[in-house]
Motif scaffolding. Structure first.
Motif, PDB file in Angstrom:
ATOM      1  N   GLN A   1       0.255   0.052   5.774  1.00 24.62           N
ATOM      2  CA  GLN A   1      -0.880   0.974   5.673  1.00 24.62           C
ATOM      3  C   GLN A   1      -0.588   2.291   6.390  1.00 24.62           C
ATOM      4  O   GLN A   1      -0.935   3.369   5.901  1.00 24.62           O
ATOM      5  CB  GLN A   1      -2.130   0.328   6.265  1.00 24.62           C
ATOM      6  N   GLN A   2       0.059   2.220   7.545  1.00 29.45           N
ATOM      7  CA  GLN A   2       0.402   3.434   8.283  1.00 29.45           C
ATOM      8  C   GLN A   2       1.380   4.297   7.498  1.00 29.45           C
ATOM      9  O   GLN A   2       1.232   5.520   7.447  1.00 29.45           O
ATOM     10  CB  GLN A   2       0.983   3.059   9.644  1.00 29.45           C
ATOM     11  N   VAL A   3       2.361   3.664   6.868  1.00 31.59           N
ATOM     12  CA  VAL A   3       3.312   4.422   6.050  1.00 31.59           C
ATOM     13  C   VAL A   3       2.582   5.100   4.888  1.00 31.59           C
ATOM     14  O   VAL A   3       2.824   6.272   4.576  1.00 31.59           O
ATOM     15  CB  VAL A   3       4.433   3.501   5.525  1.00 31.59           C
ATOM     16  N   GLY A   4       1.656   4.365   4.251  1.00 33.14           N
ATOM     17  CA  GLY A   4       0.879   4.957   3.166  1.00 33.14           C
ATOM     18  C   GLY A   4       0.060   6.147   3.637  1.00 33.14           C
ATOM     19  O   GLY A   4      -0.014   7.176   2.950  1.00 33.14           O
TER      20      GLY A   4
ATOM     21  N   LEU B   1      -7.356   8.465   8.755  1.00 37.74           N
ATOM     22  CA  LEU B   1      -8.076   7.201   8.895  1.00 37.74           C
ATOM     23  C   LEU B   1      -7.168   6.015   8.594  1.00 37.74           C
ATOM     24  O   LEU B   1      -7.202   4.997   9.297  1.00 37.74           O
ATOM     25  CB  LEU B   1      -9.295   7.193   7.962  1.00 37.74           C
ATOM     26  N   LEU B   2      -6.367   6.136   7.557  1.00 39.85           N
ATOM     27  CA  LEU B   2      -5.461   5.041   7.199  1.00 39.85           C
ATOM     28  C   LEU B   2      -4.376   4.845   8.249  1.00 39.85           C
ATOM     29  O   LEU B   2      -4.005   3.717   8.583  1.00 39.85           O
ATOM     30  CB  LEU B   2      -4.828   5.324   5.832  1.00 39.85           C
TER      31      LEU B   2
ATOM     32  N   PHE C   1       0.825  -1.207   0.000  1.00 34.46           N
ATOM     33  CA  PHE C   1       0.000   0.000   0.000  1.00 34.46           C
ATOM     34  C   PHE C   1       0.862   1.262   0.000  1.00 34.46           C
ATOM     35  O   PHE C   1       0.492   2.266  -0.600  1.00 34.46           O
ATOM     36  CB  PHE C   1      -0.928  -0.005   1.211  1.00 34.46           C
ATOM     37  N   SER C   2       2.006   1.217   0.663  1.00 39.47           N
ATOM     38  CA  SER C   2       2.892   2.378   0.681  1.00 39.47           C
ATOM     39  C   SER C   2       3.413   2.686  -0.720  1.00 39.47           C
ATOM     40  O   SER C   2       3.550   3.858  -1.106  1.00 39.47           O
ATOM     41  CB  SER C   2       4.061   2.137   1.639  1.00 39.47           C
TER      42      SER C   2
ATOM     43  N   ARG D   1      -6.676  -1.802  12.550  1.00 47.48           N
ATOM     44  CA  ARG D   1      -6.377  -3.043  11.831  1.00 47.48           C
ATOM     45  C   ARG D   1      -6.127  -2.721  10.363  1.00 47.48           C
ATOM     46  O   ARG D   1      -6.594  -1.690   9.850  1.00 47.48           O
ATOM     47  CB  ARG D   1      -7.539  -4.024  11.947  1.00 47.48           C
ATOM     48  N   PRO D   2      -5.401  -3.569   9.661  1.00 45.97           N
ATOM     49  CA  PRO D   2      -5.153  -3.310   8.235  1.00 45.97           C
ATOM     50  C   PRO D   2      -6.431  -3.460   7.427  1.00 45.97           C
ATOM     51  O   PRO D   2      -7.200  -4.397   7.623  1.00 45.97           O
ATOM     52  CB  PRO D   2      -4.115  -4.377   7.855  1.00 45.97           C
ATOM     53  N   LEU D   3      -6.656  -2.532   6.527  1.00 47.67           N
ATOM     54  CA  LEU D   3      -7.831  -2.568   5.668  1.00 47.67           C
ATOM     55  C   LEU D   3      -7.560  -3.276   4.356  1.00 47.67           C
ATOM     56  O   LEU D   3      -8.488  -3.676   3.654  1.00 47.67           O
ATOM     57  CB  LEU D   3      -8.309  -1.141   5.373  1.00 47.67           C
TER      58      LEU D   3
END
Length: 212
Positions: free
Chosen positions: A172-175, A145-146, A29-30, A151-153
């Motif tokens: 996801q957090q990095v993205g 939100l991301l 995702f990143s 939890r990972p979406l």
């Protein structure tokens, strides 16, 4: 200057698309977010600078409300492509990934064209500022939100992006952070710049009526 902006946009577009297909793990995702930000806040403005005010500019005769409408269009495009089922389709299919890139670029370029072409009319300049600030707001909301999701979406296993292995949550957090630090900030800066231009513009002259 216009030709230089177009050449730079085309060159960067080829590099970004090639990287998205060959260098990035499609599950990362990143990596997706890096490509997304490159398309909407680097390549799209370059295209807009290259064709703004020319025969190729489809927004040249549009009214002040066009920029705000296009901000809403980009909002819909961005949020639709971040629905988990749409992310799955883009990860599994090259054609869907290319369609995703095309819609990001088209929505971003039209928005930047409507905003950057606002120099001739004070009303369009103000509408462009509002549109960019609105876009910054929805980019900020999605980025938060991301980043803050418990939890990972998207996906569930470890992914690799440019040789760095991360869990799905970390990826996801990095993205989300990339969206906040790049997308939200660039649109905010563009909106503030247009507000400054609007405030520095000479006052609008009232139209003269027909003398009797």
């Amino acid at each position: 200057m216009r030709s230089g902006a177009l050449i730079a946009a085309l060159a960067l577009l080829m590099v970004v698309v090639a990287a998205s297909l060959a260098a990035f793990d499609p599950r990362a995702f990143s990596g997706h977010m890096s490509v997304h930000m490159a398309l909407v806040v680097v390549i799209a403005p370059l295209f807009a600078c290259g064709i703004s005010g020319t025969r190729l500019d489809p927004t040249i005769s549009w009214g002040p409300g066009a920029a705000i409408l296009l901000s809403f269009v980009e909002f819909v495009v961005v949020w639709i492509w971040h629905v988990p089922v749409m992310r799955d389709l883009a990860e599994l299919s090259v054609s869907m990934r290319l369609l995703e890139h095309a819609t990001f670029l088209a929505a971003g370029a039209l928005l930047w064209l409507a905003c950057l072409g606002a120099g001739a009319q004070v009303e369009r300049r103000l509408a462009g500022a509002v549109a960019l600030l609105m876009t910054s707001m929805h980019m900020t909301l999605l980025g938060v939100l991301l980043t803050m999701s418990p939890r990972p979406l998207f996906g569930g296993g470890d992914v690799s992006c440019l040789g760095v292995t991360m869990t799905a949550s970390q990826d996801q957090q990095v993205g989300g952070i990339i969206m906040l630090l790049v997308g939200a900030v660039v649109y905010l800066a563009g909106g503030v710049a247009l507000v400054a231009r609007f405030l520095g513009a000479p006052p609008m002259q009232p139209r003269k009526g027909i003398e009797l």
